[in-house]
Design an enzyme around this catalytic site. Structure first.
Site, PDB file in Angstrom:
ATOM      1  N   LYS A   1      -2.140  -1.459  -3.903  1.00  0.00           N
ATOM      2  CA  LYS A   1      -3.025  -0.302  -3.758  1.00  0.00           C
ATOM      3  C   LYS A   1      -2.212   0.976  -3.772  1.00  0.00           C
ATOM      4  CE  LYS A   1      -6.297   1.558  -0.394  1.00  0.00           C
ATOM      5  NZ  LYS A   1      -6.890   1.395   0.902  1.00  0.00           N
TER       6      LYS A   1
ATOM      7  N   LYS B   1       0.862  -1.170   0.000  1.00  0.00           N
ATOM      8  CA  LYS B   1       0.000   0.000   0.000  1.00  0.00           C
ATOM      9  C   LYS B   1       0.903   1.225   0.000  1.00  0.00           C
ATOM     10  CE  LYS B   1      -3.852   2.049   2.440  1.00  0.00           C
ATOM     11  NZ  LYS B   1      -4.751   1.913   3.577  1.00  0.00           N
TER      12      LYS B   1
END
Ligand code: PBG
Length: 343
Positions: free
Chosen positions: A267, A213
């Protein structure tokens, strides 16, 4: 008018001589042949739908920065889950907008078995048992400062956060979550969650690691949706990945797999297709992308202005994830694209 005619090279070769008669356009000449050689396809089975839930009844609150996305009270969230299941969407991921009075320094309300996320899980599981439920164990919707961890003297403290996130994961599993997807990026969280799930009899609850992320500008609209935009000071660079790094992303994924992650997630999505491809090639694990709020809103905003064809851009962006190696995509487009694929 002066006309310039470039000289033909002596003994100019024909295109067939240049290409050795290999013409790649041959298979692109008609719709049937393009379909025949298409390498990747998007299916409804690839979709995970993130939804926003709030307390109350009959609430369908628009989110200004995410046209077409709403905060839903649980009665309506259940209806939407029913619609998603009918469309064939395999799973839903829930995110709460918690009232400000319930947020504190440590995000303690995440440990309440009756918080809106756990009630959403129970209500959806009860009404639509065939749909998978994915919950996030990160603290950000529950903290008064909008960070994913416990903040002490300006520092997000790792180990104490892991304890809190782990306890939250067990409570979410007890409510009926099928997959725990911790998005906080603390060190050691995957192993701690796996141990705690197993110790509490939740061997069958899977972990989808938000393994890579990145600290990103593309989360803006989500922060409006869960109400952390106004709370958050500074950035998340001490725990999310530097978006300049790719080898570090591989190390993060490797670590999470060693600790017991069943699935990997990257992400944001589209700006990180290179990371998806690296993780898929390196680990051959179920790999997912989160097409985040900013990516969704960019397409919606440009389409609303008539600058791009929104439907085509949506489909192209989702197929790009498949090409990059994704097994599935978390996307706010899920019901829209599922309906389109059905029709
Ligand atoms: C935080 C969290 C974020 C998103 C989901 N959970 C990022 C953030 O606020 O820093 C982003 C989702 C999106 O942008 O769609 N744990």
């Amino acid at each position: 008018m002066n006309k310039f005619t470039p000289a033909k090279p002596a003994g100019a070769r024909s295109v067939d001589e240049i290409t050795g008669s290999r013409r790649l356009r041959r298979m692109r000449k008609a719709d049937w042949s393009r379909r025949l050689v298409q390498e990747n396809r998007l299916s409804v089975d690839d979709l995970i739908w993130p939804i926003f839930v709030v307390d109350g009844k009959n609430i369908r609150e628009p989110i200004a920065a995410m046209p077409g996305v709403f905060r839903l009270s649980l009665d309506l969230a259940v209806k939407e889950a029913e619609r998603a299941a009918k469309l064939g969407i395999p799973a839903i991921a829930t995110f709460p907008n918690v009232e400000l009075g319930l947020r504190d320094q440590t995000g303690s309300h995440i440990l309440d078995p009756e918080n809106v996320i756990n009630r959403a899980t129970r209500a959806i599981k009860h009404a639509v048992p065939e749909i998978g439920i994915i919950t996030d164990a990160a603290l950000d919707p529950f903290t008064s400062h909008g960070h994913d961890g416990i903040l002490r003297d300006g520092i997000i403290v790792n180990d104490e956060t892991v304890e809190q996130v782990t306890a939250a994961a067990v409570i979410q599993a007890a409510a009926g979550a099928d997959i725990i997807a911790p998005s906080d990026m603390m060190d050691g969280r995957i192993g701690a969650i796996r141990d705690a799930l197993d110790a509490n009899g939740f061997q069958d609850v899977a972990i989808m690691s938000y393994a890579t992320k990145f600290a990103s500008a593309f989360y803006g609209p989500y922060r409006e949706a869960v109400g952390t935009a106004g709370l958050l000071k500074g950035d998340k660079k001490t725990y999310y990945l530097d978006h300049a790094n790719s080898d570090e992303a591989v190390r993060e994924a490797e670590q999470d797999l060693a600790e017991g992650a069943d699935m990997l997630m990257v992400k944001p999505g589209l700006p990180y297709l290179d990371i998806i491809r690296r993780l898929k090639d390196e680990f051959r694990m179920p790999t997912f992308a989160y097409q985040v709020s900013g990516e969704y809103s960019m397409i919606k905003a440009a389409a609303a202005n008539g600058w791009i064809d929104g439907d085509k851009a949506m489909l192209e962006s989702l197929l790009a994830f498949k090409r990059a190696g994704c097994d599935g995509i978390l996307t706010y487009f899920a019901p829209e694209v599922a309906a389109m694929l059905k029709g």
